[in-house]
Design an enzyme around this catalytic site. Sequence first.
Site, PDB file in Angstrom:
ATOM      1  N   ARG A   1      13.567 -10.112   5.245  1.00 17.34           N
ATOM      2  CA  ARG A   1      13.377 -11.499   5.681  1.00 17.34           C
ATOM      3  C   ARG A   1      13.501 -12.480   4.511  1.00 17.34           C
ATOM      4  O   ARG A   1      13.918 -13.609   4.679  1.00 17.34           O
ATOM      5  CB  ARG A   1      11.987 -11.676   6.333  1.00 17.34           C
ATOM      6  CG  ARG A   1      11.776 -10.921   7.618  1.00 17.34           C
ATOM      7  CD  ARG A   1      10.353 -11.137   8.149  1.00 17.34           C
ATOM      8  NE  ARG A   1       9.329 -10.498   7.321  1.00 17.34           N
ATOM      9  CZ  ARG A   1       8.957  -9.229   7.444  1.00 17.34           C
ATOM     10  NH1 ARG A   1       9.495  -8.467   8.357  1.00 17.34           N
ATOM     11  NH2 ARG A   1       8.017  -8.718   6.653  1.00 17.34           N
TER      12      ARG A   1
ATOM     13  N   LYS B   1     -13.750   2.498   1.167  1.00 17.55           N
ATOM     14  CA  LYS B   1     -13.106   2.279  -0.140  1.00 17.55           C
ATOM     15  C   LYS B   1     -14.173   2.026  -1.206  1.00 17.55           C
ATOM     16  O   LYS B   1     -14.102   2.547  -2.319  1.00 17.55           O
ATOM     17  CB  LYS B   1     -12.155   1.075  -0.087  1.00 17.55           C
ATOM     18  CG  LYS B   1     -10.867   1.335   0.688  1.00 17.55           C
ATOM     19  CD  LYS B   1     -10.062   0.033   0.820  1.00 17.55           C
ATOM     20  CE  LYS B   1      -9.005   0.167   1.897  1.00 17.55           C
ATOM     21  NZ  LYS B   1      -8.362  -1.123   2.221  1.00 17.55           N
TER      22      LYS B   1
ATOM     23  N   ARG C   1      -4.758   5.644  -3.919  1.00 18.73           N
ATOM     24  CA  ARG C   1      -5.980   5.492  -4.717  1.00 18.73           C
ATOM     25  C   ARG C   1      -6.819   6.753  -4.815  1.00 18.73           C
ATOM     26  O   ARG C   1      -7.416   7.032  -5.844  1.00 18.73           O
ATOM     27  CB  ARG C   1      -6.850   4.356  -4.146  1.00 18.73           C
ATOM     28  CG  ARG C   1      -6.290   2.988  -4.424  1.00 18.73           C
ATOM     29  CD  ARG C   1      -7.251   1.925  -3.916  1.00 18.73           C
ATOM     30  NE  ARG C   1      -6.607   0.617  -3.905  1.00 18.73           N
ATOM     31  CZ  ARG C   1      -6.844  -0.316  -3.000  1.00 18.73           C
ATOM     32  NH1 ARG C   1      -7.721  -0.087  -2.028  1.00 18.73           N
ATOM     33  NH2 ARG C   1      -6.239  -1.472  -3.068  1.00 18.73           N
TER      34      ARG C   1
ATOM     35  N   ASN D   1     -10.199 -12.648  -5.774  1.00 20.87           N
ATOM     36  CA  ASN D   1      -9.634 -11.378  -5.284  1.00 20.87           C
ATOM     37  C   ASN D   1      -8.131 -11.298  -5.482  1.00 20.87           C
ATOM     38  O   ASN D   1      -7.567 -10.213  -5.474  1.00 20.87           O
ATOM     39  CB  ASN D   1      -9.983 -11.163  -3.805  1.00 20.87           C
ATOM     40  CG  ASN D   1      -9.651 -12.350  -2.951  1.00 20.87           C
ATOM     41  OD1 ASN D   1     -10.257 -13.416  -3.102  1.00 20.87           O
ATOM     42  ND2 ASN D   1      -8.697 -12.196  -2.066  1.00 20.87           N
TER      43      ASN D   1
ATOM     44  N   GLY E   1       4.390 -12.487  -1.463  1.00 20.36           N
ATOM     45  CA  GLY E   1       3.055 -12.455  -0.875  1.00 20.36           C
ATOM     46  C   GLY E   1       2.018 -13.172  -1.723  1.00 20.36           C
ATOM     47  O   GLY E   1       2.308 -13.632  -2.837  1.00 20.36           O
TER      48      GLY E   1
ATOM     49  N   GLY F   1      -7.882 -11.934   1.229  1.00 21.95           N
ATOM     50  CA  GLY F   1      -7.770 -10.478   1.241  1.00 21.95           C
ATOM     51  C   GLY F   1      -6.829 -10.006   2.342  1.00 21.95           C
ATOM     52  O   GLY F   1      -6.312  -8.889   2.296  1.00 21.95           O
TER      53      GLY F   1
ATOM     54  N   CYS G   1     -10.026  -4.873  -3.912  1.00 22.93           N
ATOM     55  CA  CYS G   1     -10.525  -6.107  -4.534  1.00 22.93           C
ATOM     56  C   CYS G   1     -12.050  -6.207  -4.537  1.00 22.93           C
ATOM     57  O   CYS G   1     -12.647  -6.748  -5.475  1.00 22.93           O
ATOM     58  CB  CYS G   1      -9.902  -7.316  -3.861  1.00 22.93           C
ATOM     59  SG  CYS G   1      -9.618  -7.146  -2.103  1.00 22.93           S
TER      60      CYS G   1
ATOM     61  N   ARG H   1     -16.628 -10.357   6.306  1.00 21.80           N
ATOM     62  CA  ARG H   1     -15.576 -11.369   6.074  1.00 21.80           C
ATOM     63  C   ARG H   1     -16.197 -12.750   6.250  1.00 21.80           C
ATOM     64  O   ARG H   1     -16.914 -12.988   7.237  1.00 21.80           O
ATOM     65  CB  ARG H   1     -14.439 -11.163   7.073  1.00 21.80           C
ATOM     66  CG  ARG H   1     -13.214 -12.014   6.831  1.00 21.80           C
ATOM     67  CD  ARG H   1     -12.330 -11.549   5.712  1.00 21.80           C
ATOM     68  NE  ARG H   1     -11.735 -10.256   5.964  1.00 21.80           N
ATOM     69  CZ  ARG H   1     -11.100  -9.540   5.035  1.00 21.80           C
ATOM     70  NH1 ARG H   1     -10.975  -9.991   3.806  1.00 21.80           N
ATOM     71  NH2 ARG H   1     -10.591  -8.363   5.330  1.00 21.80           N
TER      72      ARG H   1
ATOM     73  N   HIS I   1     -13.994 -12.945  -3.635  1.00 26.48           N
ATOM     74  CA  HIS I   1     -14.828 -11.946  -2.951  1.00 26.48           C
ATOM     75  C   HIS I   1     -16.156 -11.828  -3.709  1.00 26.48           C
ATOM     76  O   HIS I   1     -16.159 -11.594  -4.923  1.00 26.48           O
ATOM     77  CB  HIS I   1     -14.173 -10.559  -2.990  1.00 26.48           C
ATOM     78  CG  HIS I   1     -13.041 -10.385  -2.012  1.00 26.48           C
ATOM     79  ND1 HIS I   1     -12.500 -11.402  -1.266  1.00 26.48           N
ATOM     80  CD2 HIS I   1     -12.352  -9.265  -1.679  1.00 26.48           C
ATOM     81  CE1 HIS I   1     -11.524 -10.919  -0.500  1.00 26.48           C
ATOM     82  NE2 HIS I   1     -11.407  -9.628  -0.742  1.00 26.48           N
TER      83      HIS I   1
HETATM   84  P1  A2P Z   1       8.091 -10.876   3.071  1.00 28.60           P
HETATM   85  O1  A2P Z   1       7.571 -12.203   2.617  1.00 28.60           O
HETATM   86  O2  A2P Z   1       9.568 -10.742   2.896  1.00 28.60           O
HETATM   87  O3  A2P Z   1       7.618 -10.487   4.451  1.00 28.60           O
HETATM   88  P2  A2P Z   1       0.968 -11.094   2.176  1.00 28.60           P
HETATM   89  O4  A2P Z   1      -0.012  -9.972   2.019  1.00 28.60           O
HETATM   90  O5  A2P Z   1       0.590 -12.315   1.409  1.00 28.60           O
HETATM   91  O6  A2P Z   1       1.279 -11.391   3.591  1.00 28.60           O
HETATM   92  O7  A2P Z   1       2.343 -10.544   1.510  1.00 28.60           O
HETATM   93  C1  A2P Z   1       2.937  -9.340   1.868  1.00 28.60           C
HETATM   94  C2  A2P Z   1       4.120  -9.043   0.942  1.00 28.60           C
HETATM   95  O8  A2P Z   1       4.658  -7.775   1.359  1.00 28.60           O
HETATM   96  C3  A2P Z   1       5.249 -10.044   1.060  1.00 28.60           C
HETATM   97  O9  A2P Z   1       5.938 -10.163  -0.150  1.00 28.60           O
HETATM   98  C4  A2P Z   1       6.141  -9.393   2.122  1.00 28.60           C
HETATM   99  O10 A2P Z   1       7.502  -9.780   2.042  1.00 28.60           O
HETATM  100  C5  A2P Z   1       6.022  -7.944   1.726  1.00 28.60           C
HETATM  101  N1  A2P Z   1       6.376  -7.112   2.888  1.00 28.60           N
HETATM  102  C6  A2P Z   1       5.784  -7.097   4.101  1.00 28.60           C
HETATM  103  N2  A2P Z   1       6.433  -6.246   4.922  1.00 28.60           N
HETATM  104  C7  A2P Z   1       7.461  -5.716   4.216  1.00 28.60           C
HETATM  105  C8  A2P Z   1       8.501  -4.781   4.490  1.00 28.60           C
HETATM  106  N3  A2P Z   1       8.615  -4.209   5.685  1.00 28.60           N
HETATM  107  N4  A2P Z   1       9.366  -4.464   3.502  1.00 28.60           N
HETATM  108  C9  A2P Z   1       9.265  -5.038   2.284  1.00 28.60           C
HETATM  109  N5  A2P Z   1       8.302  -5.947   1.954  1.00 28.60           N
HETATM  110  C10 A2P Z   1       7.415  -6.270   2.906  1.00 28.60           C
END
Ligand code: A2P
Length: 337
Positions: free
Chosen positions: A38, A220, A98, A319, A11, A158, A127, A242, A249
């Site tokens: 995935r 928050k 939190r 952020n 992410g 964010g 953030c 936003r 931020h």
């Molecule tokens: P993945 O890339 O495999 O979906 P962002 O906020 O930038 O979109 O990133 C979200 C992060 O949280 C990514 O690493 C994403 O992995 C992970 N994530 C989202 N859904 C799941 C899930 N169901 N199980 C594990 N990790 C998840």
Amino acid sequence: MTSVAIVGATGAVGSTMLSILEERDFPMSSLRLMASHRSAGRTVETRTGQVTIEDVASADPSGIDIALFSAGGDRSRAYAPKFAAAGATVIDNSSAFRMDPEVPLVVANVNDDAIKAHKGIVANPNCTTMALMMPAGPLHRLAGLESVVATSYQSVSGSGHTGMTQLAKEIDHFGANRDGLVTGDWVDPGGDLYARPIGYNVLPQAGSFTDAGYTDEEWKLVNETRKILGRPDIKVEPTCVRVPVMVGHGVAASMWFDRPVDLEEALEVLGDAPGLQLWDDAKVPTPLDSAGIDDVLVGRVRETVGTPGGISLFAVGDNLRKGAALNAVELAELLLQ
Ligand code: A2P
């Protein structure tokens, strides 16, 4: 040496956590990267070689010392207690824990001592709260924060990679018909990430509406400010907005204290505060200036005019860094001390 895992490693925040660990030469004996099914099996190039991403749902957490979580609240609720029970200290970037009284909520350089009370999970603040706490913390120590009116200007990162992709698409969409932006003859680009288009626009709504007409982001700011500064009666009036900015931020805040604070003493305290750069009006700080750097930038510092005795200022921070990944790594460093 410490065995580290990043959950949500693919992410926007998780990948920044990895670069910051590497930039700061965090003493790692091993590094595990986890995300959803995935991404499982993909490899990521790191300083110490290729790491294969694991599916957090099936990963065995034994042997991990510190786990940095940034994969959303549901994943934190599902897996953080399991990781903590297996012996890891979890630093969680979601809002899941939190406000749990058993979980410290810590901004590095603001309330470091709070981390000592952890029982396996430490929470990283929101953030926007983080950007506000960097100047509010030192001013609170100076004179006791009594009330704050804060309006945020929150970037789309964010909302993770999805937010950044959405903004880029909408900038292209609207840019192709600039006249429509002036005449009102514009076409809604669609998409359900935000309630209204974000390209060339400003949304007076960040997060989802909850109680009393406020969004969860606004609550928050109220609740986390009180917990971090250890004062449950601080009056906070939040508005979270936003804006069409990729990263950074900003928060415009007016603060009042237990006693009047004048400009000179505010500037002195802010000038000495770690993790904060004080800018003067010759070059006001903006989100673009904050992108990719660790410090929170503070400018437009002035005495309040409507209700004298307070201080108004503008703070802006990356952020993804101080607002999330950097603070998480700083907390990991505190745990090692
Ligand atoms: P993945 O890339 O495999 O979906 P962002 O906020 O930038 O979109 O990133 C979200 C992060 O949280 C990514 O690493 C994403 O992995 C992970 N994530 C989202 N859904 C799941 C899930 N169901 N199980 C594990 N990790 C998840």
